[in-house]
Scaffold this active site. Structure first.
Site, mmCIF file in Angstrom:
data_model
loop_
_atom_site.group_PDB
_atom_site.id
_atom_site.type_symbol
_atom_site.label_atom_id
_atom_site.label_comp_id
_atom_site.label_asym_id
_atom_site.label_seq_id
_atom_site.Cartn_x
_atom_site.Cartn_y
_atom_site.Cartn_z
ATOM 1 N N CYS A 15 0.947 -1.246 -0.130
ATOM 2 C CA CYS A 15 -0.039 -0.157 -0.021
ATOM 3 C C CYS A 15 0.844 1.266 -0.135
ATOM 4 C CB CYS A 15 -0.877 0.296 1.536
ATOM 5 S SG CYS A 15 -2.131 -1.251 1.402
ATOM 6 N N ARG A 70 3.819 -0.456 -4.714
ATOM 7 C CA ARG A 70 3.619 -1.048 -3.498
ATOM 8 C C ARG A 70 2.265 -1.491 -3.390
ATOM 9 N NH1 ARG A 70 6.967 1.541 0.371
ATOM 10 N NH2 ARG A 70 5.379 0.942 1.885
ATOM 11 N N TRP A 107 -2.743 -2.756 -1.642
ATOM 12 C CA TRP A 107 -2.558 -4.215 -1.667
ATOM 13 C C TRP A 107 -3.280 -4.957 -0.793
ATOM 14 C CZ3 TRP A 107 -0.690 -8.256 0.930
ATOM 15 C CH2 TRP A 107 -0.045 -9.372 0.215
ATOM 16 N N ASN A 127 -1.483 1.939 5.713
ATOM 17 C CA ASN A 127 -0.880 0.998 5.265
ATOM 18 C C ASN A 127 -0.496 0.146 6.503
ATOM 19 O OD1 ASN A 127 1.133 -0.712 3.970
ATOM 20 N ND2 ASN A 127 2.725 0.795 4.390
ATOM 21 N N GLU A 177 17.059 -17.998 -7.849
ATOM 22 C CA GLU A 177 16.763 -16.862 -8.416
ATOM 23 C C GLU A 177 16.161 -16.680 -9.739
ATOM 24 O OE1 GLU A 177 16.098 -14.155 -7.116
ATOM 25 O OE2 GLU A 177 16.324 -12.547 -8.296
ATOM 26 N N LYS A 232 12.290 -15.504 -10.672
ATOM 27 C CA LYS A 232 12.236 -14.488 -11.753
ATOM 28 C C LYS A 232 10.935 -14.752 -12.765
ATOM 29 C CE LYS A 232 13.144 -11.744 -10.059
ATOM 30 N NZ LYS A 232 14.103 -11.322 -8.640
ATOM 31 N N GLU A 263 7.615 -15.388 -10.962
ATOM 32 C CA GLU A 263 6.797 -14.283 -10.518
ATOM 33 C C GLU A 263 6.490 -13.216 -11.730
ATOM 34 O OE1 GLU A 263 9.027 -11.510 -7.930
ATOM 35 O OE2 GLU A 263 10.761 -12.122 -9.169
ATOM 36 N N HIS A 276 17.079 -37.199 -7.714
ATOM 37 C CA HIS A 276 16.526 -37.670 -6.229
ATOM 38 C C HIS A 276 14.946 -37.193 -6.444
ATOM 39 C CE1 HIS A 276 19.847 -38.921 -4.371
ATOM 40 N NE2 HIS A 276 20.460 -37.613 -4.820
ATOM 41 N N LYS A 294 6.139 -4.360 -4.206
ATOM 42 C CA LYS A 294 7.345 -4.533 -4.144
ATOM 43 C C LYS A 294 7.872 -4.453 -2.549
ATOM 44 C CE LYS A 294 11.430 -3.451 -5.797
ATOM 45 N NZ LYS A 294 12.100 -4.390 -6.411
HETATM 46 C C1 F6R Z 1 11.594 -11.077 -6.030
HETATM 47 C C2 F6R Z 1 11.371 -10.018 -4.950
HETATM 48 C C3 F6R Z 1 10.868 -10.261 -3.472
HETATM 49 C C4 F6R Z 1 11.717 -9.659 -2.480
HETATM 50 C C5 F6R Z 1 11.285 -9.992 -1.078
HETATM 51 C C6 F6R Z 1 12.110 -9.116 -0.034
HETATM 52 O O1 F6R Z 1 11.709 -10.457 -7.193
HETATM 53 O O2 F6R Z 1 11.631 -8.797 -5.440
HETATM 54 O O3 F6R Z 1 11.176 -11.745 -3.463
HETATM 55 O O4 F6R Z 1 13.079 -10.111 -2.440
HETATM 56 O O5 F6R Z 1 10.005 -9.477 -0.735
HETATM 57 O O6 F6R Z 1 12.158 -7.891 -0.229
HETATM 58 P P1 F6R Z 1 13.241 -7.176 0.403
HETATM 59 O O7 F6R Z 1 14.596 -7.247 -0.301
HETATM 60 O O8 F6R Z 1 12.641 -5.571 0.068
HETATM 61 O O9 F6R Z 1 13.285 -7.170 1.866
#
Ligand code: F6R
Length: 613
Positions: A2, A27, A73, A99, A486, A490, A493, A509, A608
């Protein structure tokens, strides 16, 4: 999650608020709303993005020199018009944006219902505005006093801004475990969840601390008190370093692509002043003060979530490999609820792009209360995590706006690499010559990132071949295993393709059962150690007709011959390979998401900055 914006001053509030909400849309983007004070309170809110709100308010009365806005959000209550913020009190006098989460909303709601309050939404936020109304009307209190008393009854996390139609020149804001920044302009004030909506109006900001209430009016200015009613007589004013260009797409279609392309520069920024290969030194200011404690540590714990957790895993490999200190990497969300053993000899490193992730913040608070030394690796300057740690280092990646983290990941890995090297040097756990070799190579990384980026057209071509697959596997060994995790994150998501990352040898396994001629398998095969083993793993995939996309070191002949597609990255020292090998995977997910017509920067259900647990 939010985003919150508020404005009071001499300009029309609506355009400032809407522009600010667009900056904060990363956000959350389930719904958006504004409330404008113009003699009366006008509230407009709509399911969808800020652009939907603009469309909805077309032709409405939008005048007012004070107002608040919110981009949501959803936590409590589905994303719809009614659950959108701002929420109003039953008497229509108050309006609030929020928020966070009010955890004890249910008993408060029940008590208020008994008093005759009628609720129209499913949100916890509406409960709070009714509670303020109840307290205000019972004792005829000023808005700030009613807010203060109400917040003392609330359990949970919040950043709120409240307006009262009967006090039309005043805004009251408060925070606990959710960020809130006050911008101080010339005869005007701004409020926002972070500095991005504020920076184009003023560089002077005050970061509210937990349990602080800000009362803002044009005649009395900014006044801050705590929830326990102590006055904060001279709040610290910070000067923002943020630049507007950092908040624009700069000609790229998406922020994510811009951020992928920025990585040569952001890694260089992270290293600047901290590493000098010619003179043979590494210096991390944050570590210096606690050098003794860190180098003598018997173990290090790393807590983080998501992509930051993946960089933490690379940190584990680096610190154990180079500095020979045992490391445990924990999901912050699990860590605090499993009664972990922590004591005053422990070093706890928190990794977070936003510096606001609720789980990471809570894990740190617990570790801190048990005496551990808390070190933060954070991107957002002045964020909550940065402020509660004993020491730390910023990664200096600049604002990361695409929801999928890219440049923050490489910044975190670069920082962890410097940290491991600095400790290794201090402890003497690696030879002088290897230390120097790693420094020399490290300095080449920004230029090598630019080399890697040249694979973009080839990655785009490969993306076309696999964009319709429902699943994908990502495999790696050693330093490349967290890179595989990772890469898989990517992909899932932003393109909504199911993807899993596995240690390559673990495949036999279980996951090997998934492999057939329809399964794309991305193998990060840049290892020098265990190279033959990864060759065998690639053979195993090919023997089952999987489609192999291999990231290899330039000049690799063996895997290139077996794989369906190979992407070359420049040669470097093995501990530095994640900084290069992750880039083709970021590009792969980006192109696949674009081809599948997904909203790359704002993937569904995500936000985010995850400021709720
Ligand atoms: C994936 C992504 C999330 C963040 C996670 C932690 O691309 O961005 O998995 O890495 O929410 O966020 P921070 O780093 O802001 O604590």
């Amino acid at each position: 999650m939010c985003g919150i914006v508020g404005y009071i001053g001499k300009q029309e509030a609506y355009p400032i608020i809407v522009k600010g909400l667009k900056r904060l849309e990363y956000r959350g983007y389930d719904s958006a709303g504004v409330a404008l004070m113009n003699g009366t309170l006008n509230v407009y809110k709509k399911k969808g993005k800020v652009a939907d709100l603009e469309h909805y308010t077309d032709g409405a009365n939008l005048s007012g020199k004070m107002g608040i806005g919110h981009t949501r959000w959803a936590t409590h209550g589905e994303p719809n018009d009614v659950n959108a913020h701002p929420h109003r009190s039953g008497n229509g006098r108050l309006t609030i944006i929020h928020n966070g989460i009010i955890e004890n909303y249910a008993p408060i709601k029940a008590a208020l219902q008994k008093e005759g309050h009628v609720f129209v939404s499913d949100t916890d936020t509406e409960v709070l505005v009714h509670l303020i109304e109840e307290i205000q009307s019972k004792d005829d209190l000023a808005l700030e006093e009613a807010v203060r008393v109400a917040l003392s009854k609330v359990v949970g996390a919040y950043a709120i801004v409240v307006m009262d139609a009967q006090e039309p020149n005043k805004m009251v804001a408060a925070r606990k475990a959710s960020p809130l920044v006050v911008g101080i302009g010339d005869g005007e004030y701004f409020l926002a969840s972070d500095a991005t909506p504020i920076v184009e109006h003023t560089k002077q900001v005050v970061y509210l601390n937990d349990e602080e209430i800000a009362v803002i009016s044009l005649d009395k200015g900014l006044k801050i008190r705590t929830i326990s009613n102590e006055e904060i007589s001279s709040p610290t004013i910070h000067e923002l370093e943020l630049k507007i260009e950092q908040l624009e797409k700069g000609g790229y279609d998406y922020f994510m692509l811009k951020e992928i392309y920025e990585q040569s520069g952001t890694i260089a920024d992270c290293m600047r002043g901290r590493l000098n290969a010619e003179e043979g030194w590494i210096k991390l200011g944050g570590i210096d003060e606690y050098k003794n404690r860190i180098t003598k540590a018997e173990r290090i714990l790393i807590v983080a979530c998501g992509t930051s957790w993946h960089s933490g895993l690379i940190g584990e490999y680096l610190i154990e490999d180079l500095a020979r200190i045992p490391v445990e990497v924990e999901y912050a969300s699990e860590f605090r609820y499993r009664n972990p053993v922590i004591n005053e000899n422990d070093i706890v490193i928190a990794i977070s792009q936003s510096g606001e992730t609720a789980d990471t913040l809570a894990a740190l608070e617990m570790a801190k209360s048990r005496g551990a030394l808390i070190y933060g690796i954070v991107n957002v300057v002045g964020s909550s995590i940065a402020r509660i740690t004993h020491a730390g280092s910023y990664i200096h990646a600049g604002p990361e706006i695409g929801v999928a983290s890219t440049k923050a990941f490489t910044g975190q890995v670069a920082l962890l690499t410097m940290m491991a090297l600095a400790i290794a040097k201090e402890k003497g756990t690696i030879s002088e010559s290897y230390f120097q070799q790693l420094l020399n190579e490290f300095e080449q990384i920004p230029a090598k990132v630019n080399e890697v980026l040249k694979c973009d057209p080839q990655v785009k071509y490969i993306s076309k071949e696999i964009k319709d697959s429902p699943n994908a596997l990502y495999l790696g060994r050693g330093y490349s295993f967290p890179v595989a995790l990772e890469g898989a994150l990517k992909l899932k998501e932003i393109s909504y393709i199911h993807a899993e990352g596995y240690p390559a040898a673990e495949m036999k396994h279980g996951p090997i059962a998934l492999i057939d001629e329809n399964m794309p398998v991305v193998v990060i095969a840049t290892n020098k150690s265990a190279y033959e083993k990864i060759v065998s793993n690639v053979q195993e995939v090919k023997a089952r007709k999987g489609i192999v996309i291999a990231v290899v070191t330039e000049g690799d002949k063996v895997i290139s011959d077996i794989a369906d597609y190979t992407i070359e990255i420049p040669d470097t020292e093995e501990p530095l390979t994640p900084l290069l090998s992750v880039i083709p995977l970021q590009l792969l997910s980006y192109h696949i998401a674009v081809m599948r017509e997904c909203n790359v920067d704002q993937p569904r259900n995500l936000a985010k900055s995850v400021t709720v647990e």
